[in-house]
Design a protein around this motif. Structure first.
Motif, PDB file in Angstrom:
ATOM      1  N   ALA A 411       0.926  -1.426  -0.160  1.00 29.71           N
ATOM      2  CA  ALA A 411      -0.164   0.003  -0.115  1.00 29.71           C
ATOM      3  C   ALA A 411       1.076   1.283  -0.099  1.00 29.71           C
ATOM      4  N   LEU A 412       1.903   1.231   0.779  1.00 29.54           N
ATOM      5  CA  LEU A 412       2.730   2.393   0.958  1.00 29.54           C
ATOM      6  C   LEU A 412       3.504   2.455  -0.515  1.00 29.54           C
ATOM      7  N   TRP A 415       0.768   4.107  -2.750  1.00 30.55           N
ATOM      8  CA  TRP A 415       0.686   5.553  -2.485  1.00 30.55           C
ATOM      9  C   TRP A 415       1.618   6.697  -2.712  1.00 30.55           C
ATOM     10  N   ALA A 418       1.605   7.114  -6.577  1.00 32.81           N
ATOM     11  CA  ALA A 418       0.543   7.809  -7.083  1.00 32.81           C
ATOM     12  C   ALA A 418       0.898   9.523  -6.684  1.00 32.81           C
ATOM     13  N   GLY A 420       2.037  10.552  -3.565  1.00 35.45           N
ATOM     14  CA  GLY A 420       1.503  10.692  -2.062  1.00 35.45           C
ATOM     15  C   GLY A 420       2.454  11.667  -1.327  1.00 35.45           C
ATOM     16  N   GLY A 431       7.783   5.504  -5.603  1.00 34.49           N
ATOM     17  CA  GLY A 431       7.027   4.397  -4.588  1.00 34.49           C
ATOM     18  C   GLY A 431       8.141   3.676  -4.070  1.00 34.49           C
ATOM     19  N   THR A 435       8.918   3.093  -0.153  1.00 35.93           N
ATOM     20  CA  THR A 435       8.995   2.056   0.587  1.00 35.93           C
ATOM     21  C   THR A 435      10.028   1.552   1.139  1.00 35.93           C
TER      22      THR A 435
END
Length: 456
Positions: A411-412, A415, A418, A420, A431, A435
């Motif tokens: 999920a991290l 995010w 995208a 985040g 990402g 992570t």
């Protein structure tokens, strides 16, 4: 070799290696057969994914109880039973007429895997002197890595030659053969005496709590369930389990055992490290394919660096434990894991797949060192009557770390990809950086916990 160094009992260790190999292979060998199962049974992808989830959930839910039963009934008896259950469930899977039957067989196979994994590690102490325990643990880690790595390639070959039932048939044959050998080479258990005083209520509550927690942590698109009540169920079942354990005359887990800080620290560090390593398996394919544009073949080749390094480093890591001690090797392993995580966050976005492969090699070498030393140190805290239980707790910590890593770190990555964090930008590279920056922090936390657990 020094003539005063005790020889390892290789026939027995070969059986214990098979008890590690089969569950590890069972985790990954079936994945490649899922598309064929979906075609043959007309199932949708979320339904077919339960072929994987049923195995992992049962394994996680019952591994502690399996270890405890081994302590009570005899580890050889239960190890042989584990081979038998695994073989029978695999045979049923090969002959299954419907998808629900395959899923049911995988759940029972997970129960057999729980017996095998818990009692393989626990039985090392029955075979190997303490001065060679590190070497034996390193061997177990190597075999586990080989099983996980071989699963997809062996499964793919079997599916291509004879169809997906061949995957289950081969597992059944291997487990039956290993069980027959285990009866001959493992040391006999003491005769059973008196009634079995097993904490059934504790086992049921713990299994319910772990199954609910594992489902809650599993990505919703894979589990086909995203029930908000699952965390509440896990919490309530955990409270009920603790209440039962405090009052049971023969509890499944003596809670005082968890007050042993070195043991609890080893379990916690094992869960954190497993979560970090799982990030490479979940995030890696997306970064390599989406971020670097590699096709499936080249993505698989780069990803194979991790299992290959882990397999190569396992036995040397165990020998290092025997020579230098568990604390020194734990520090070295976690240091490599921190370094590898930092490299993973910085290098691949600049150097591409060679940077990813090099970073992955550093991480998995650290993981192999940590596993050999931490498993040896944790099992050294258990007396002979509790080795199965402690081994089950060790397996549980690893499995829950893997599940949490797949969910939270995945999920991290999504995010971060995208956008985040605006200053990192967007895309698979962003990402990956986010992570493994978090992964480096988790590795540092594991280092601090392990250091505090075993002193300065």
């Amino acid at each position: 070799m020094n003539p005063q160094t005790p020889q390892l009992p290789w026939p027995g260790l070969a059986v214990l290696s098979a008890a590690m190999l089969l569950p590890s292979m069972g985790t990954s060998i079936v994945n490649v057969a899922l598309p064929d199962m979906a075609h043959d049974f007309g199932g949708e992808f979320p339904a077919v994914q339960w072929v994987v989830l049923a195995y992992l959930l049962t394994l996680s839910a019952f591994i502690v109880g399996a270890g405890r039963l081994g302590d009570m009934l005899g580890r050889r008896r239960l190890l042989v039973a584990g081979f038998a259950v695994f073989a029978a469930a695999s045979a049923v899977g090969a002959l299954a007429p419907a998808l629900w039957a395959v899923i049911a067989s995988r759940a029972v196979q997970g129960l057999g895997a729980a017996l095998l994994m818990a009692l393989a590690i626990a039985s090392v102490g029955d075979l190997v002197p303490k001065t060679r325990a590190g070497s034996a643990m390193g061997l177990m880690g190597t075999v586990s890595a080989i099983g996980t790595a071989l699963g997809p390639s062996v499964g793919g070959a079997l599916v291509a030659l004879w169809g997906w039932p061949a995957v289950f048939a081969v597992l059944a044959i291997l487990a039956a053969a290993a069980g027959a050998v285990a009866r001959r080479v493992l040391p006999a258990d003491r005769p059973l005496s008196g009634p079995l005083q097993f904490d059934t209520a504790g086992l049921v509550l713990l299994a319910a709590a772990l199954a609910a927690l594992a489902l809650a942590l599993t990505p919703a698109n894979a589990a086909a369930v995203a029930w908000p009540a699952l965390p509440a169920i896990a919490f309530a079942a955990t409270l009920a389990f603790l209440w039962v354990e405090m009052r049971a005359p023969h509890p499944l887990i003596r809670l005082g055992l968890l007050a042993d800080w070195p043991l609890s620290a080893g379990l916690a560090a094992s869960g954190l490290v497993a979560a970090v390593l799982m990030s490479t398996l979940v995030v890696g394919p997306f970064f390599l394919s989406l971020g670097l544009g590699l096709d499936a073949l080249h993505t698989g080749l780069v990803m194979s660096v991790g299992p290959a390094v882990s397999a190569l480093c396992g036995v040397p890591a165990g020998r290092a434990v025997d020579r230098f001690g568990t604390l020194a090797v734990t520090r070295l392993g976690l240091g490599f894991l921190v370094l590898g995580s930092v490299l993973m966050a910085l290098v691949p976005v600049r150097l591409g797949w060679p940077g990813y492969a090099a970073s992955l090699a550093v991480m998995t070498a650290g993981y192999a060192l940590f596993q050999a030393s931490n498993n040896t140190a944790v099992m050294a805290r258990a007396d002979a009557e509790q080795r199965g239980l402690v081994s089950g707790l060790l397996g549980l910590a690893r499995n829950m770390g893997l599940i949490a890593g797949a969910s939270a770190m995945g999920a991290l990555f999504a995010w971060g990809s995208a956008g985040g964090l605006a200053w990192l930008g967007a895309g698979a590279g962003a990402g990956l950086q986010l992570t493994f920056a978090v992964g480096a922090c988790l590795s540092l936390l594991a280092f601090a916990i392990a250091q505090a657990g075993r002193g300065s």
